[in-house]
Design a protein around this motif. Structure first.
Motif, PDB file in Angstrom:
ATOM      1  N   ILE A 185      46.593 -35.484 -18.218  1.00 47.14           N
ATOM      2  CA  ILE A 185      47.468 -34.990 -17.390  1.00 47.14           C
ATOM      3  C   ILE A 185      47.942 -33.641 -17.204  1.00 47.14           C
ATOM      4  CG2 ILE A 185      49.047 -35.412 -16.028  1.00 47.14           C
ATOM      5  CD1 ILE A 185      49.217 -38.256 -17.162  1.00 47.14           C
ATOM      6  N   VAL A 186      46.577 -32.610 -16.530  1.00 47.49           N
ATOM      7  CA  VAL A 186      47.686 -31.264 -17.150  1.00 47.49           C
ATOM      8  C   VAL A 186      48.738 -30.322 -15.711  1.00 47.49           C
ATOM      9  CG1 VAL A 186      46.889 -28.501 -16.959  1.00 47.49           C
ATOM     10  CG2 VAL A 186      45.615 -30.106 -18.071  1.00 47.49           C
ATOM     11  N   ILE A 187      50.187 -30.411 -16.128  1.00 51.09           N
ATOM     12  CA  ILE A 187      50.777 -30.034 -15.029  1.00 51.09           C
ATOM     13  C   ILE A 187      51.205 -28.494 -15.102  1.00 51.09           C
ATOM     14  CG2 ILE A 187      53.281 -30.324 -14.234  1.00 51.09           C
ATOM     15  CD1 ILE A 187      52.934 -33.348 -15.732  1.00 51.09           C
ATOM     16  N   PRO A 203      57.496 -27.756 -15.786  1.00 49.14           N
ATOM     17  CA  PRO A 203      56.939 -28.746 -16.218  1.00 49.14           C
ATOM     18  C   PRO A 203      56.915 -29.904 -16.842  1.00 49.14           C
ATOM     19  CG  PRO A 203      56.460 -26.508 -17.058  1.00 49.14           C
ATOM     20  CD  PRO A 203      57.646 -25.957 -16.931  1.00 49.14           C
ATOM     21  N   ILE A 204      57.924 -29.309 -17.894  1.00 45.93           N
ATOM     22  CA  ILE A 204      58.338 -30.017 -18.965  1.00 45.93           C
ATOM     23  C   ILE A 204      59.568 -31.244 -18.217  1.00 45.93           C
ATOM     24  CG2 ILE A 204      60.009 -30.535 -20.736  1.00 45.93           C
ATOM     25  CD1 ILE A 204      59.402 -28.212 -22.125  1.00 45.93           C
ATOM     26  N   SER A 237      53.946 -28.605 -25.552  1.00 42.51           N
ATOM     27  CA  SER A 237      54.448 -27.671 -23.639  1.00 42.51           C
ATOM     28  C   SER A 237      55.608 -27.138 -24.786  1.00 42.51           C
ATOM     29  CB  SER A 237      55.123 -28.645 -22.665  1.00 42.51           C
ATOM     30  OG  SER A 237      55.472 -27.712 -22.339  1.00 42.51           O
ATOM     31  N   GLY A 238      55.583 -25.753 -24.354  1.00 40.21           N
ATOM     32  CA  GLY A 238      56.919 -25.159 -24.878  1.00 40.21           C
ATOM     33  C   GLY A 238      56.682 -24.194 -26.617  1.00 40.21           C
ATOM     34  N   THR A 239      57.044 -23.203 -26.088  1.00 39.12           N
ATOM     35  CA  THR A 239      57.539 -22.260 -27.929  1.00 39.12           C
ATOM     36  C   THR A 239      58.346 -22.365 -28.242  1.00 39.12           C
ATOM     37  OG1 THR A 239      57.470 -20.220 -26.774  1.00 39.12           O
ATOM     38  CG2 THR A 239      55.020 -20.820 -26.816  1.00 39.12           C
ATOM     39  N   THR A 240      59.543 -21.872 -27.915  1.00 35.72           N
ATOM     40  CA  THR A 240      60.645 -22.036 -28.033  1.00 35.72           C
ATOM     41  C   THR A 240      62.027 -22.172 -27.587  1.00 35.72           C
ATOM     42  OG1 THR A 240      62.553 -20.496 -29.495  1.00 35.72           O
ATOM     43  CG2 THR A 240      61.224 -19.498 -27.248  1.00 35.72           C
ATOM     44  N   ILE A 249      50.969 -30.488 -20.983  1.00 38.19           N
ATOM     45  CA  ILE A 249      49.604 -31.196 -20.580  1.00 38.19           C
ATOM     46  C   ILE A 249      50.110 -32.870 -21.640  1.00 38.19           C
ATOM     47  CG2 ILE A 249      47.479 -31.460 -22.140  1.00 38.19           C
ATOM     48  CD1 ILE A 249      46.990 -28.706 -22.273  1.00 38.19           C
ATOM     49  N   LEU A 250      50.001 -33.701 -21.063  1.00 40.60           N
ATOM     50  CA  LEU A 250      50.476 -35.355 -21.356  1.00 40.60           C
ATOM     51  C   LEU A 250      48.668 -36.127 -21.765  1.00 40.60           C
ATOM     52  CD1 LEU A 250      52.500 -36.571 -19.012  1.00 40.60           C
ATOM     53  CD2 LEU A 250      53.332 -35.695 -21.191  1.00 40.60           C
TER      54      LEU A 250
END
Length: 381
Positions: A185-187, A203-204, A237-240, A249-250
Motif C-alpha cells: 500500500i503506497v500512501i 502519510p504516516i 516512512s520518514g527519515t528523521t 509504504i505498508l
C-alpha cells in the motif's frame, strides 16, 4: 506388510542428512537437482524434460493405463541455522528449516523401492522434484504451465508437519491451506515540518487509519464463516524525528481459503484504502502481487488416502485437520488435476521448534511413514 524396511528407512535418513547439509535457495537448486538426477538414472527411471532446476522422472508401470504423480519440494530458506547437530547446513545463510530435505529424501526412497520392484507397480509413476516452493515464481506453476502433469490421473504430496502430533496422518476433504498474496500500500501525501502538520498531508497519520481500517474489512465485509487474514507486517516512512515525509509504504500478506473470498477481499481493500486516503487529501495505491491459490483437496482422492491410511496403519492414525492459513504451491497441481495434500504429524520433543525457526528440525522417526505412504498410494491406486 511394511514395505519401507529398516534398511530403506536408514538409507532415507542418511540421504536426508546429506541434503540438509547442502541447502539451496528457490530457483538455485542446481546441485540438488544434479544429485537427484544421478539417483534416478541409476535406477533407470526416465528423465522427463522440464525447466531446470526442477527434476521430473517417469517410471512406467506394468499396466500403464493410469498415471499417478508424487511431488517433493527441494528448496531451502534464507536462514542462518542454529543448533549443534552433526549435519548442520554448510551453506551460510541458507538452511532446510521447513522440512523439504525430508520430503526430497522420502520421494527418493519411494522412487528407489518402486524402481527396484517395478514388476509390482501397475500405474505409471511421475516423480516431481519441484524447485521454488518457498518463493515466487512458483516451481509448481511452472511445471503445470509446461504440461508436465497433463496426462496425470491423480497427484499427491506430503508435508512433514510440526503442528500435528507425532503419529497422526492428517488430510482434508476440501480446503487445506490458504492462498498467499503479497500486499503493498503506497500512501502519497505532502510533507513538511513536524511542528506544522496543518500545512501537510501526513502519510504516516493516514497510514495509521489504513492499518486499523483493513482489519475492519475482515471483521465486517467478509463472511465470518470464511477464514481470512490481512496482516500488515512492515512500514517504511520518514527519515528523521521532525520531518513529515511525503510517502508511507505498508507491506503485508493476504490469506484466504477460497478464490471467491480472495477476489472480494482485494476489491474491498482497494475501495476502502482509496476512500480513506482521499478523505485526508492523500493518494492511496493498492498493489497485490498474486501468489499461490488456496490448496483445495479433491474429496474422492482424499477418501482414497484415508482408506490407504486406515487399512495400513489403522483408523486411529488418520485425522481430519482444520484448514491452516499457511500457503503451499501444491495448489497449482490441484487446480489442474484431482489429488490430495497430506500432513505427516511430527510434533513433539524431537521437533519442538516451528517451521522456519533457525533451530527447526524434523523428527526422523516419521520418515518411514512418509516413504510407506507414497509406496502404498502407488501400489493400491
Amino acid at each position: 506388510m511394511t514395505l519401507c524396511t529398516s534398511t530403506l528407512a536408514q538409507w532415507t535418513v542418511n540421504e536426508r542428512r546429506y541434503l540438509h547439509q547442502y541447502p539451496e535457495l528457490s530457483g538455485e537448486e542446481y546441485q540438488t537437482a544434479a544429485y537427484i538426477r544421478k539417483w534416478l538414472q541409476q535406477w533407470q527411471i526416465e528423465l522427463i524434460p522440464c525447466e531446470s532446476p526442477s527434476v521430473v522422472g517417469l517410471l512406467r508401470g506394468t499396466d500403464g493405463s493410469k498415471t499417478i504423480a508424487l511431488r517433493a519440494d527441494i528448496d531451502a530458506l534464507p536462514v542462518n541455522e542454529e543448533g549443534d547437530k552433526a549435519y548442520l547446513s554448510k551453506n551460510p545463510g541458507v538452511a532446510h528449516v521447513c522440512g523439504h530435505d525430508g520430503h526430497t529424501a522420502i520421494l527418493l526412497a519411494a522412487a528407489k523401492w518402486l524402481a527396484e520392484n517395478r514388476g509390482e507397480v501397475r500405474p505409471n509413476v511421475l516423480f516431481l522434484f519441484q524447485s521454488s516452493e518457498e518463493m515466487l515464481p512458483s516451481g509448481a506453476e511452472a511445471l503445470v504451465r509446461q504440461g508436465v502433469v497433463d496426462d496425470v490421473d491423480a497427484v499427491f504430496g506430503l508435508h512433514l508437519w510440526q503442528p500435528l502430533v507425532k503419529g497422526k496422518i492428517g488430510i482434508s476433504n476440501g480446503s487445506m491451506m490458504a492462498s498467499s498474496d503479497d500486499l503493498r500500500i503506497v500512501i502519497t501525501g505532502y510533507g513538511g515540518h513536524g511542528s506544522m502538520p496543518h500545512e501537510t498531508v501526513d502519510p504516516i497519520f493516514v497510514a495509521s487509519q489504513v492499518i486499523t481500517a483493513v482489519q475492519g474489512i475482515v471483521s465486517r465485509r467478509i463472511n465470518p464463516m470464511e477464514p481470512a487474514v490481512i496482516s500488515i507486517c512492515r512500514m517504511e516512512s520518514g527519515t528523521t524525528y521532525n520531518i513529515i515525509p511525503n510517502t508511507a509504504i505498508l507491506y503485508g500478506t493476504i490469506r484466504v481459503q477460497s478464490e471467491k473470498t480472495r477476489q472480494l477481499l482485494v476489491a474491498e481493500l482497494k475501495q476502502t484504502i482509496e476512500a480513506i486516503c482521499s478523505a485526508w487529501g492523500a493518494k492511496g495505491e493498492v498493489i497485490v502481487d498474486w501468489g499461490t491459490p488456496p490448496v483445495v483437496n479433491d474429496k474422492e482422492m482424499s477418501q482414497y488416502v484415508a482408506g490407504v491410511v486406515a487399512d495400513h496403519w489403522g483408523e486411529d492414525v488418520l485425522c481430519y485437520v482444520e484448514p491452516v492459513m499457511g500457503g503451499e504451491d501444491f495448489s497449482y497441481y490441484l487446480e489442474r488435476k484431482p489429488g490430495s495434500f497430506i500432513f505427516i504429524g511430527m510434533g513433539g520433543d524431537k521437533s519442538a521448534y516451528p517451521h522456519h525457526h533457525p533451530r527447526f528440525d524434523i523428527d526422523e522417526d516419521v520418515i518411514p511413514t512418509g516413504v510407506e505412504l507414497f509406496i502404498q498410494l502407488v501400489k493400491q491406486f
